[in-house]
Design an enzyme around this catalytic site. Structure first.
Site, PDB file in Angstrom:
ATOM      1  N   LYS A 177       0.842  -1.209   0.000  1.00 23.82           N
ATOM      2  CA  LYS A 177       0.000   0.000   0.000  1.00 23.82           C
ATOM      3  C   LYS A 177       0.874   1.254   0.000  1.00 23.82           C
ATOM      4  O   LYS A 177       1.576   1.524   0.968  1.00 23.82           O
ATOM      5  CB  LYS A 177      -0.876   0.032   1.266  1.00 23.82           C
ATOM      6  CG  LYS A 177      -1.865   1.188   1.257  1.00 23.82           C
ATOM      7  CD  LYS A 177      -2.460   1.443   2.628  1.00 23.82           C
ATOM      8  CE  LYS A 177      -1.677   2.441   3.438  1.00 23.82           C
ATOM      9  NZ  LYS A 177      -1.616   3.794   2.875  1.00 23.82           N
ATOM     10  N   GLY A 203       7.222   5.190   7.969  1.00 23.23           N
ATOM     11  CA  GLY A 203       6.430   6.410   8.131  1.00 23.23           C
ATOM     12  C   GLY A 203       6.838   7.107   9.412  1.00 23.23           C
ATOM     13  O   GLY A 203       7.945   6.904   9.929  1.00 23.23           O
ATOM     14  N   SER A 204       5.932   7.901   9.932  1.00 19.94           N
ATOM     15  CA  SER A 204       6.272   8.702  11.116  1.00 19.94           C
ATOM     16  C   SER A 204       6.244   7.850  12.392  1.00 19.94           C
ATOM     17  O   SER A 204       5.593   6.799  12.441  1.00 19.94           O
ATOM     18  CB  SER A 204       5.276   9.846  11.249  1.00 19.94           C
ATOM     19  OG  SER A 204       3.983   9.321  11.463  1.00 19.94           O
ATOM     20  N   SER A 205       6.919   8.330  13.411  1.00 20.82           N
ATOM     21  CA  SER A 205       6.942   7.604  14.689  1.00 20.82           C
ATOM     22  C   SER A 205       5.547   7.551  15.298  1.00 20.82           C
ATOM     23  O   SER A 205       5.161   6.540  15.892  1.00 20.82           O
ATOM     24  CB  SER A 205       7.923   8.273  15.664  1.00 20.82           C
ATOM     25  OG  SER A 205       9.236   8.185  15.153  1.00 20.82           O
ATOM     26  N   THR A 214       2.639   7.398  13.750  1.00 26.03           N
ATOM     27  CA  THR A 214       1.859   6.340  13.098  1.00 26.03           C
ATOM     28  C   THR A 214       2.438   4.974  13.434  1.00 26.03           C
ATOM     29  O   THR A 214       1.689   4.008  13.623  1.00 26.03           O
ATOM     30  CB  THR A 214       1.823   6.547  11.568  1.00 26.03           C
ATOM     31  OG1 THR A 214       1.419   7.886  11.295  1.00 26.03           O
ATOM     32  CG2 THR A 214       0.863   5.595  10.903  1.00 26.03           C
ATOM     33  N   GLY A 215       3.761   4.887  13.532  1.00 27.57           N
ATOM     34  CA  GLY A 215       4.399   3.611  13.875  1.00 27.57           C
ATOM     35  C   GLY A 215       3.880   3.043  15.191  1.00 27.57           C
ATOM     36  O   GLY A 215       3.680   1.827  15.325  1.00 27.57           O
ATOM     37  N   GLU A 267      10.154   1.443  10.374  1.00 22.74           N
ATOM     38  CA  GLU A 267      11.192   2.431  10.007  1.00 22.74           C
ATOM     39  C   GLU A 267      10.545   3.795  10.156  1.00 22.74           C
ATOM     40  O   GLU A 267       9.671   4.163   9.371  1.00 22.74           O
ATOM     41  CB  GLU A 267      11.656   2.208   8.562  1.00 22.74           C
ATOM     42  CG  GLU A 267      12.402   0.908   8.331  1.00 22.74           C
ATOM     43  CD  GLU A 267      13.807   0.908   8.937  1.00 22.74           C
ATOM     44  OE1 GLU A 267      14.230   1.925   9.519  1.00 22.74           O
ATOM     45  OE2 GLU A 267      14.475  -0.140   8.828  1.00 22.74           O
ATOM     46  N   CYS A 293      14.108  10.816   5.634  1.00 22.97           N
ATOM     47  CA  CYS A 293      14.149  10.398   7.041  1.00 22.97           C
ATOM     48  C   CYS A 293      15.529  10.667   7.620  1.00 22.97           C
ATOM     49  O   CYS A 293      15.648  11.063   8.777  1.00 22.97           O
ATOM     50  CB  CYS A 293      13.757   8.938   7.181  1.00 22.97           C
ATOM     51  SG  CYS A 293      14.690   7.825   6.131  1.00 22.97           S
ATOM     52  N   GLU A 331      10.915  16.899  14.420  1.00 25.27           N
ATOM     53  CA  GLU A 331      11.320  16.548  13.053  1.00 25.27           C
ATOM     54  C   GLU A 331      10.591  17.479  12.086  1.00 25.27           C
ATOM     55  O   GLU A 331       9.382  17.400  11.932  1.00 25.27           O
ATOM     56  CB  GLU A 331      10.945  15.094  12.733  1.00 25.27           C
ATOM     57  CG  GLU A 331      11.389  14.709  11.342  1.00 25.27           C
ATOM     58  CD  GLU A 331      10.938  13.321  10.883  1.00 25.27           C
ATOM     59  OE1 GLU A 331       9.820  12.913  11.187  1.00 25.27           O
ATOM     60  OE2 GLU A 331      11.746  12.667  10.194  1.00 25.27           O
TER      61      GLU A 331
HETATM   62  P1  NAD Z   1       2.835   8.603   7.859  1.00 27.27           P
HETATM   63  O1  NAD Z   1       3.159   7.896   9.111  1.00 27.27           O
HETATM   64  O2  NAD Z   1       1.846   9.707   7.895  1.00 27.27           O
HETATM   65  O3  NAD Z   1       2.303   7.592   6.746  1.00 27.27           O
HETATM   66  C1  NAD Z   1       3.050   6.476   6.314  1.00 27.27           C
HETATM   67  C2  NAD Z   1       2.113   5.441   5.732  1.00 27.27           C
HETATM   68  O4  NAD Z   1       1.271   4.931   6.767  1.00 27.27           O
HETATM   69  C3  NAD Z   1       1.168   5.938   4.641  1.00 27.27           C
HETATM   70  O5  NAD Z   1       1.038   4.930   3.656  1.00 27.27           O
HETATM   71  C4  NAD Z   1      -0.136   6.132   5.390  1.00 27.27           C
HETATM   72  O6  NAD Z   1      -1.270   6.028   4.560  1.00 27.27           O
HETATM   73  C5  NAD Z   1      -0.087   4.982   6.370  1.00 27.27           C
HETATM   74  N1  NAD Z   1      -0.878   5.160   7.586  1.00 27.27           N
HETATM   75  C6  NAD Z   1      -1.319   6.312   8.140  1.00 27.27           C
HETATM   76  N2  NAD Z   1      -1.980   6.055   9.288  1.00 27.27           N
HETATM   77  C7  NAD Z   1      -1.938   4.714   9.462  1.00 27.27           C
HETATM   78  C8  NAD Z   1      -2.411   3.841  10.486  1.00 27.27           C
HETATM   79  N3  NAD Z   1      -3.066   4.288  11.565  1.00 27.27           N
HETATM   80  N4  NAD Z   1      -2.178   2.517  10.357  1.00 27.27           N
HETATM   81  C9  NAD Z   1      -1.500   2.030   9.295  1.00 27.27           C
HETATM   82  N5  NAD Z   1      -1.019   2.813   8.294  1.00 27.27           N
HETATM   83  C10 NAD Z   1      -1.233   4.142   8.382  1.00 27.27           C
HETATM   84  O7  NAD Z   1       4.259   9.081   7.290  1.00 27.27           O
HETATM   85  P2  NAD Z   1       4.536   9.999   6.024  1.00 27.27           P
HETATM   86  O8  NAD Z   1       4.089  11.384   6.390  1.00 27.27           O
HETATM   87  O9  NAD Z   1       4.013   9.343   4.804  1.00 27.27           O
HETATM   88  O10 NAD Z   1       6.137   9.955   5.935  1.00 27.27           O
HETATM   89  C11 NAD Z   1       6.956  10.845   6.602  1.00 27.27           C
HETATM   90  C12 NAD Z   1       7.532  10.212   7.854  1.00 27.27           C
HETATM   91  O11 NAD Z   1       8.141   8.975   7.508  1.00 27.27           O
HETATM   92  C13 NAD Z   1       8.642  11.039   8.482  1.00 27.27           C
HETATM   93  O12 NAD Z   1       8.515  10.983   9.880  1.00 27.27           O
HETATM   94  C14 NAD Z   1       9.907  10.313   8.049  1.00 27.27           C
HETATM   95  O13 NAD Z   1      11.031  10.538   8.873  1.00 27.27           O
HETATM   96  C15 NAD Z   1       9.456   8.906   8.066  1.00 27.27           C
HETATM   97  N6  NAD Z   1      10.308   8.088   7.210  1.00 27.27           N
HETATM   98  C16 NAD Z   1      11.116   7.146   7.794  1.00 27.27           C
HETATM   99  C17 NAD Z   1      11.958   6.397   7.014  1.00 27.27           C
HETATM  100  C18 NAD Z   1      12.867   5.357   7.615  1.00 27.27           C
HETATM  101  O14 NAD Z   1      13.361   4.513   6.867  1.00 27.27           O
HETATM  102  N7  NAD Z   1      13.098   5.355   8.909  1.00 27.27           N
HETATM  103  C19 NAD Z   1      11.993   6.597   5.630  1.00 27.27           C
HETATM  104  C20 NAD Z   1      11.154   7.563   5.078  1.00 27.27           C
HETATM  105  C21 NAD Z   1      10.303   8.296   5.875  1.00 27.27           C
END
Ligand code: NAD
Length: 478
Positions: A172, A223-225, A227-228, A245, A279, A376
């Site tokens: 996704k 994604g973001s911490s 959401t993680g 990640e 990131c 961040e």
């Molecule tokens: P995000 O957390 O908003 O979204 C990431 C993904 O998660 C998207 O596909 C989104 O649709 C999905 N998502 C959103 N809510 C969800 C939920 N409750 N359950 C499951 N999936 C959900 O992140 P973003 O804004 O797309 O990306 C930016 C962030 O990602 C920054 O914090 C960046 O540092 C981090 N990032 C980390 C790495 C790494 O390898 N550590 C790499 C790239 C980006």
């Protein structure tokens, strides 16, 4: 000839599937709609998971050499279509064409290099009485959830090890950048067996449906911490494996012995490549007081030469922020810095013209506790910070809930290395940043992640360990 700017469909069981409904995808350079993307319903997610489950027995039994060949085939498809994919990616993500090409070809390289990894068999015991070994079995169906900053590369971070290990997948992309990933799913129909890699897109409900889905065995999330944490909580209900990640707040530490003229441009790009939306971008730059003034001047002078604009235009070096939500967040950090009276060396102006453009902004030595230092930013806004004492700067660099990357810059590599070894980060660079290879472990310490991608460690996260003991003696008579 595949059309790259219309008819975006999901790939489920090797077939094109239209969404139950659709949602618009915007070009962040002008806020115009590029296309409608399929909005996957819960029933369609069930179909995608069922297709992946149906494909799992055959795929997991496929000899690993054939799975390696499949990764090479994916790499070939990406490379063969790189020009078109690059244009599509720039239109939905905003990044300049060179960065879009890096994203696509980085994905190809990840599949190619990732295909060389081995699934180890560890022999514990081999005696006349018994043989014991631990081998690796695939998990089943992997749900891969990708962000919007490097949609292709970060999807392939998951697809390459996931498929090599013998899993089938449901991928996704972010709803902000679904189009290139959907197109890749389409290009791979017939290249991979049906159901091995399903690609779906949807709104904010789709991720949570995946993380709680009983038919998905693992979530690999970037994604973001914030959401993680939700992903991990949701995955707990079915005890899914997770690889997370997450975000970062990377510090760069610049020692007084650097050649300012030689490092200024590298340091600039450490912070601003992809408009700061990386990131492992440098998000706090600590500069020794002896070189603070000349480096500050060199960074500002270089920044003035960098053109911001539509990523598809020749000469543009930085594109817009990718989406309105992130744009608002970056503007809020700028507004906070202004309200607190911090000095701006360059940038900080906002515009009402269409497009999510933020000028290159460098803030002069804001307090350590300020939001722009602690949070961040994920945008083109850099706090430049002064330090005098090594112990003090190491403490400040480590005083963060994040621990993704860090860098140290010095003419004396041993000295820089000694400082680097004291930093709490998953990856530390000396005199460079952002170099990552599929053969190196990549992952966050602290709240920057859980588990890792890349190398054997990353591959292992797509497997279960299975230990088998064989008693070589005759069965005990009844
Ligand atoms: P995000 O957390 O908003 O979204 C990431 C993904 O998660 C998207 O596909 C989104 O649709 C999905 N998502 C959103 N809510 C969800 C939920 N409750 N359950 C499951 N999936 C959900 O992140 P973003 O804004 O797309 O990306 C930016 C962030 O990602 C920054 O914090 C960046 O540092 C981090 N990032 C980390 C790495 C790494 O390898 N550590 C790499 C790239 C980006």
């Amino acid at each position: 000839m595949t059309s790259f700017n219309s008819d975006f469909t999901m790939t489920i069981g090797g077939k094109a599937v239209a969404g139950a409904s659709t949602f618009p995808v915007l070009n962040p350079a002008n806020e115009q709609e590029i296309a409608q993307a399929p909005d996957c319903s819960q029933e369609q997610l069930d179909l995608a998971v069922a297709a992946a489950r149906a494909a799992f027995p055959a795929w997991s039994a496929t000899p690993i050499e054939k799975r390696r060949a499949a990764l090479l085939a994916i790499a070939g498809v990406l490379a063969a279509n790189a020009e078109e994919l690059k244009r599509l990616l720039t239109s939905e993500q905003g990044k300049i064409h060179d960065d879009a090409m890096f994203d696509v070809m980085g994905g190809a390289m990840w599949c190619q290099a990732g295909s060389t990894l081995e699934l180890p068999v560890h022999v514990i015991e081999d005696t006349p009485e018994r043989r014991g070994e631990t081998r690796r079995t695939p998990l089943g169906v992997v749900g891969a959830i990708a962000p919007w900053n490097y949609p292709v590369l970060l999807a392939m971070f998951k697809v390459a090890p996931g498929l090599l290990a013998g899993n089938t997948m449901v991928l996704k992309p972010s709803p902000f950048t679904p189009l290139t990933t959907l197109k890749i799913g389409e290009l791979l129909r017939g290249v991979l067996p049906d159901g091995v890699l399903n690609v779906i897109s949807g709104g904010d409900s789709l991720g949570p449906w995946m993380t709680s889905h009983p038919g998905i065995d693992k979530i690999s999330f970037t994604g973001s911490s914030a959401t993680g944490k939700k992903v991990m909580a949701s995955a707990a209900s079915t005890l899914k494996r997770v690889t997370l990640e997450l975000g970062g707040n990377d510090a760069a530490i610049v020692l007084p012995d650097v050649d300012v003229a030689a490092v200024a441009e590298k340091l600039f790009w450490a912070a601003f490549t992809n408009t700061g939306q990386i990131c492992v971008a440098t998000k706090r730059m600590y500069v020794h007081k002896d070189v603070y003034e000349p480096l500050k001047e060199a960074l500002v002078a270089y920044a003035k030469t960098v053109k911001i604009g539509d990523g598809s235009e020749q000469g543009t070096r930085l594109g817009p922020i990718q989406n309105h939500q992130q744009y608002a967040r970056v503007l809020d950090l700028i507004a906070d810095a202004k309200a607190k009276g911090y000095d701006f060396l360059i940038g900080g102006e906002t515009s009402t013209a269409p497009g999510y453009f933020v000028p290159i902004t460098i803030i002069d030595n804001p307090p350590e506790g300020s939001r722009i230092v602690q949070e961040e930013q994920f945008g083109p806004v850099l706090p430049l910070l002064k330090f005098d004492d090594i112990d003090d700067v190491v403490r400040r660099a480590n005083d963060s809930e994040y621990g993704l990357g860090a860098s140290v810059w010095s003419a004396d590599i041993d000295k820089a290395l000694a400082i680097g070894e004291r930093l709490q980060a998953g990856t530390v660079w000396i005199n460079e940043t952002q170099y990552i290879t599929p053969l190196g472990v990549f992952g966050g310490h602290k709240q920057s992640g859980l588990g890792a991608e890349g190398a054997m460690e990353g591959l292992m996260e797509y497997t279960n360990a299975q230990t088998i003991y064989v008693n070589k003696g005759a069965p005990v008579p009844a």
